[in-house]
Design an enzyme around this catalytic site. Structure first.
Site, PDB file in Angstrom:
ATOM      1  N   THR A 140      96.917  -7.469 -75.759  1.00  0.00           N
ATOM      2  CA  THR A 140      96.706  -7.579 -74.317  1.00  0.00           C
ATOM      3  C   THR A 140      95.335  -8.157 -73.999  1.00  0.00           C
ATOM      4  O   THR A 140      94.393  -8.022 -74.795  1.00  0.00           O
ATOM      5  CB  THR A 140      96.838  -6.175 -73.687  1.00  0.00           C
ATOM      6  OG1 THR A 140      96.299  -6.192 -72.369  1.00  0.00           O
ATOM      7  CG2 THR A 140      96.064  -5.126 -74.471  1.00  0.00           C
ATOM      8  N   ASP A 141      95.208  -8.731 -72.800  1.00  0.00           N
ATOM      9  CA  ASP A 141      93.886  -9.211 -72.354  1.00  0.00           C
ATOM     10  C   ASP A 141      92.958  -8.046 -72.002  1.00  0.00           C
ATOM     11  O   ASP A 141      91.751  -8.238 -71.859  1.00  0.00           O
ATOM     12  CB  ASP A 141      94.024 -10.167 -71.161  1.00  0.00           C
ATOM     13  CG  ASP A 141      94.661  -9.536 -69.927  1.00  0.00           C
ATOM     14  OD1 ASP A 141      95.152  -8.387 -70.016  1.00  0.00           O
ATOM     15  OD2 ASP A 141      94.678 -10.194 -68.862  1.00  0.00           O
ATOM     16  N   GLU A 142      93.523  -6.824 -71.890  1.00  0.00           N
ATOM     17  CA  GLU A 142      92.690  -5.696 -71.462  1.00  0.00           C
ATOM     18  C   GLU A 142      91.635  -5.330 -72.498  1.00  0.00           C
ATOM     19  O   GLU A 142      90.673  -4.638 -72.193  1.00  0.00           O
ATOM     20  CB  GLU A 142      93.570  -4.481 -71.130  1.00  0.00           C
ATOM     21  CG  GLU A 142      94.603  -4.824 -70.067  1.00  0.00           C
ATOM     22  CD  GLU A 142      95.230  -3.625 -69.382  1.00  0.00           C
ATOM     23  OE1 GLU A 142      94.622  -2.544 -69.375  1.00  0.00           O
ATOM     24  OE2 GLU A 142      96.333  -3.793 -68.842  1.00  0.00           O
ATOM     25  N   TYR A 187      93.836   3.189 -73.374  1.00  0.00           N
ATOM     26  CA  TYR A 187      94.863   2.218 -73.784  1.00  0.00           C
ATOM     27  C   TYR A 187      94.226   0.986 -74.399  1.00  0.00           C
ATOM     28  O   TYR A 187      94.547   0.589 -75.533  1.00  0.00           O
ATOM     29  CB  TYR A 187      95.727   1.827 -72.577  1.00  0.00           C
ATOM     30  CG  TYR A 187      96.548   0.563 -72.805  1.00  0.00           C
ATOM     31  CD1 TYR A 187      97.536   0.513 -73.776  1.00  0.00           C
ATOM     32  CD2 TYR A 187      96.316  -0.596 -72.051  1.00  0.00           C
ATOM     33  CE1 TYR A 187      98.278  -0.653 -73.996  1.00  0.00           C
ATOM     34  CE2 TYR A 187      97.050  -1.755 -72.261  1.00  0.00           C
ATOM     35  CZ  TYR A 187      98.030  -1.777 -73.240  1.00  0.00           C
ATOM     36  OH  TYR A 187      98.754  -2.934 -73.459  1.00  0.00           O
ATOM     37  N   LYS A 234      94.330  -0.517 -78.259  1.00  0.00           N
ATOM     38  CA  LYS A 234      94.844  -1.855 -78.587  1.00  0.00           C
ATOM     39  C   LYS A 234      93.743  -2.676 -79.284  1.00  0.00           C
ATOM     40  O   LYS A 234      94.005  -3.420 -80.223  1.00  0.00           O
ATOM     41  CB  LYS A 234      95.327  -2.577 -77.321  1.00  0.00           C
ATOM     42  CG  LYS A 234      96.606  -2.037 -76.723  1.00  0.00           C
ATOM     43  CD  LYS A 234      97.816  -2.169 -77.623  1.00  0.00           C
ATOM     44  CE  LYS A 234      98.280  -3.584 -77.822  1.00  0.00           C
ATOM     45  NZ  LYS A 234      99.579  -3.640 -78.573  1.00  0.00           N
TER      46      LYS A 234
HETATM   47  N1  LIG Z   1     103.341  -5.009 -70.168  1.00  0.00           N
HETATM   48  C1  LIG Z   1     102.346  -5.892 -70.140  1.00  0.00           C
HETATM   49  O1  LIG Z   1     101.979  -6.397 -69.074  1.00  0.00           O
HETATM   50  C2  LIG Z   1     101.661  -6.300 -71.432  1.00  0.00           C
HETATM   51  C3  LIG Z   1     100.753  -7.364 -71.383  1.00  0.00           C
HETATM   52  C4  LIG Z   1     100.158  -7.789 -72.579  1.00  0.00           C
HETATM   53  C5  LIG Z   1     100.464  -7.165 -73.772  1.00  0.00           C
HETATM   54  N2  LIG Z   1     101.340  -6.120 -73.784  1.00  0.00           N
HETATM   55  C6  LIG Z   1     101.658  -5.515 -75.089  1.00  0.00           C
HETATM   56  O2  LIG Z   1     102.994  -5.863 -75.391  1.00  0.00           O
HETATM   57  C7  LIG Z   1     103.615  -4.812 -76.099  1.00  0.00           C
HETATM   58  C8  LIG Z   1     104.876  -4.386 -75.382  1.00  0.00           C
HETATM   59  O3  LIG Z   1     104.541  -3.952 -74.063  1.00  0.00           O
HETATM   60  P1  LIG Z   1     105.666  -3.414 -73.070  1.00  0.00           P
HETATM   61  O4  LIG Z   1     105.148  -3.546 -71.704  1.00  0.00           O
HETATM   62  O5  LIG Z   1     106.964  -4.013 -73.427  1.00  0.00           O
HETATM   63  O6  LIG Z   1     105.670  -1.884 -73.479  1.00  0.00           O
HETATM   64  P2  LIG Z   1     106.770  -0.770 -73.196  1.00  0.00           P
HETATM   65  O7  LIG Z   1     106.006   0.483 -72.978  1.00  0.00           O
HETATM   66  O8  LIG Z   1     107.744  -1.219 -72.170  1.00  0.00           O
HETATM   67  O9  LIG Z   1     107.578  -0.685 -74.577  1.00  0.00           O
HETATM   68  C9  LIG Z   1     107.020  -0.143 -75.746  1.00  0.00           C
HETATM   69  C10 LIG Z   1     108.152   0.092 -76.725  1.00  0.00           C
HETATM   70  O10 LIG Z   1     107.563   0.615 -77.944  1.00  0.00           O
HETATM   71  C11 LIG Z   1     108.337   1.726 -78.382  1.00  0.00           C
HETATM   72  N3  LIG Z   1     107.454   2.631 -79.128  1.00  0.00           N
HETATM   73  C12 LIG Z   1     106.432   3.373 -78.636  1.00  0.00           C
HETATM   74  N4  LIG Z   1     105.875   4.095 -79.629  1.00  0.00           N
HETATM   75  C13 LIG Z   1     106.541   3.789 -80.766  1.00  0.00           C
HETATM   76  C14 LIG Z   1     106.427   4.189 -82.134  1.00  0.00           C
HETATM   77  N5  LIG Z   1     105.506   5.089 -82.519  1.00  0.00           N
HETATM   78  N6  LIG Z   1     107.275   3.664 -83.052  1.00  0.00           N
HETATM   79  C15 LIG Z   1     108.228   2.760 -82.664  1.00  0.00           C
HETATM   80  N7  LIG Z   1     108.390   2.359 -81.386  1.00  0.00           N
HETATM   81  C16 LIG Z   1     107.558   2.856 -80.448  1.00  0.00           C
HETATM   82  C17 LIG Z   1     108.872   2.360 -77.097  1.00  0.00           C
HETATM   83  O11 LIG Z   1     110.019   3.155 -77.350  1.00  0.00           O
HETATM   84  C18 LIG Z   1     109.164   1.125 -76.251  1.00  0.00           C
HETATM   85  O12 LIG Z   1     110.483   0.662 -76.482  1.00  0.00           O
HETATM   86  C19 LIG Z   1     102.583  -3.705 -76.242  1.00  0.00           C
HETATM   87  O13 LIG Z   1     101.995  -3.809 -77.505  1.00  0.00           O
HETATM   88  C20 LIG Z   1     101.574  -4.011 -75.143  1.00  0.00           C
HETATM   89  O14 LIG Z   1     100.291  -3.563 -75.494  1.00  0.00           O
HETATM   90  C21 LIG Z   1     101.945  -5.682 -72.649  1.00  0.00           C
END
Ligand SMILES: NC(=O)c1ccc[n+]([C@@H]2O[C@H](COP(=O)([O-])OP(=O)(O)OC[C@H]3O[C@@H](n4cnc5c(N)ncnc54)[C@H](O)[C@@H]3O)[C@@H](O)[C@H]2O)c1
Length: 355
Positions: free
Chosen positions: A134-136, A159, A163
């Protein structure tokens, strides 16, 4: 063809990535997901009978289970999205974030490295581990400037700190062991199937339910929004063509204050689902106390992925947001399952009771 492991594939972005890979590529996919509250297999409709898709309910902290999966499936690579992802939850309970985002990434890296060390020839040459971040991790910007890939890490929430730690592990595994990694740092995503604790789905669902639309502080925090399918396309591109050891920033060139986002959503809802009494949805806006340590502004310089790999977003904020609002209005069953908690029984309903 060897499959790709996608961790966190039942989440918001992981499910968009798997839908894209199933529709537009020949890769078989093994979806590795613990199914926390954020994992929802209803976001992957129709895959139950798909021969190119396997689901494994596995915690990425479980090394023995990961070793078995690597032995069983011989993957061509890993795209790692599994994480605890909600900043507010990390403030109230950071423990799960440390466990999954740091220990889980470490465990997955070690399982993947052990598997890769045993490969030879073409299988070893093509294997790669793509860490999705993430950009965070870069902290907060002032009024001007953009995050480039070399921006210093200054994470401010539990968070983003967890990350950032996982990013450092991935970097060190490449540097120390020559482990073949690529990494992406993306801005805020929005789109279908996002859990309704995040700003955009929360506002849509609260608005149509006649509930208040809570806005942190003055609503002047700025985020750079990207439609989730554009992120999924970028992930596929970096996984296939990114240079090993490199990181790529991904962003939508859509800087908006939270207030602008909510006002745009309200205007779209006024058009697509007008209230019977004609009252504008914006009348439901309510200011609430700001999030502790709330980062002021994020904005991404995505020129590297654009110049080196030719990626640009296809959706503008206006087109992507319209699609998103329409999706939530058109999918009341998905929404109802999430709101009631019924989605958590999806596996049992579809596969029967498991021991
Ligand atoms: N949502 C955003 O805007 C955003 C932006 C940039 C990066 N990201 C990154 O992208 C990735 C996905 O984000 P998202 O928004 O889809 O998240 P989300 O919370 O919707 O999904 C996370 C998934 O990971 C699974 N999970 C959690 N802990 C686990 C574990 N210990 N073992 C196996 N599975 C596990 C959960 O069941 C879920 O299906 C993350 O790494 C996040 O940091 C998200």
């Amino acid at each position: 063809m060897s499959p790709i492991f996608v961790t966190g594939g039942a989440g918001f972005i992981g499910s968009a990535l798997i839908r894209l890979l199933m529709a537009e590529s020949d890769y078989p996919v093994v979806n590795i997901d613990k199914l926390t509250y954020a994992g929802n297999l209803a976001s992957l409709p129709g895959l139950l009978t798909e021969p190119m898709y396997v689901f494994s309910q596995t915690d990425i902290c479980d090394r023995a289970a990961l070793d078995r999966l690597f032995d069983q499936h011989n993957p061509a690579g890993v795209i790692h999205l599994a994480a605890e992802s909600h900043v507010d939850r990390s403030i109230h309970g950071p423990g799960e974030f440390i466990q999954t985002n740091i220990t889980g990434t470490y465990t997955l890296l070690e399982a993947a490295r052990a598997y890769w060390s045993g490969l030879s020839g073409e299988a070893r040459a093509r294997f790669r581990f793509h860490h999705v971040s993430t950009d965070e991790v870069f902290g907060s910007l002032g009024e001007t400037g953009l995050f480039t890939e070399s921006h210093p890490y200054q994470p401010n929430s539990p968070y983003s700190a967890s990350k950032a730690a996982s990013d450092h592990l991935v970097r060190a595994w490449h540097h120390t062991y020559g482990f073949p990694t690529v990494m992406t740092n993306c801005s805020n995503n929005y789109g279908p199937c996002q859990f309704p604790e995040k700003l955009i789905p929360l506002m849509i669902l609260n608005a149509v339910a006649g509930k208040p639309l809570p806005i942190y502080g003055k609503g002047d925090n700025v985020r750079d929004w990207l439609y989730v399918d554009d992120h999924a396309r970028a992930l596929r591109l970096v996984f296939e063509k990114g240079t090993l050891g490199e990181t790529y920033n991904i962003g939508g060139h859509n800087e908006k204050t939270n207030l602008e986002v909510v006002d745009t959503l309200c205007a779209l809802l006024d058009e697509l689902k007008p209230q019977p009494d004609g009252r504008p949805y914006a009348t439901q806006k309510t200011s609430v106390a700001d999030r502790p340590g709330h980062d002021k502004r994020y904005a991404i310089d995505a020129s590297k992925i654009s110049h080196e790999l030719g990626w640009t977003p296809t959706e503008t904020f206006e087109t992507g947001l319209r699609k998103t609002v329409q999706w939530y209005l058109d999918n009341p069953a998905w929404v109802a399952h999430v709101v009631s908690g019924d989605y958590r029984n999806w596996l049992t309903r579809n596969y029967g009771e498991r021991t």
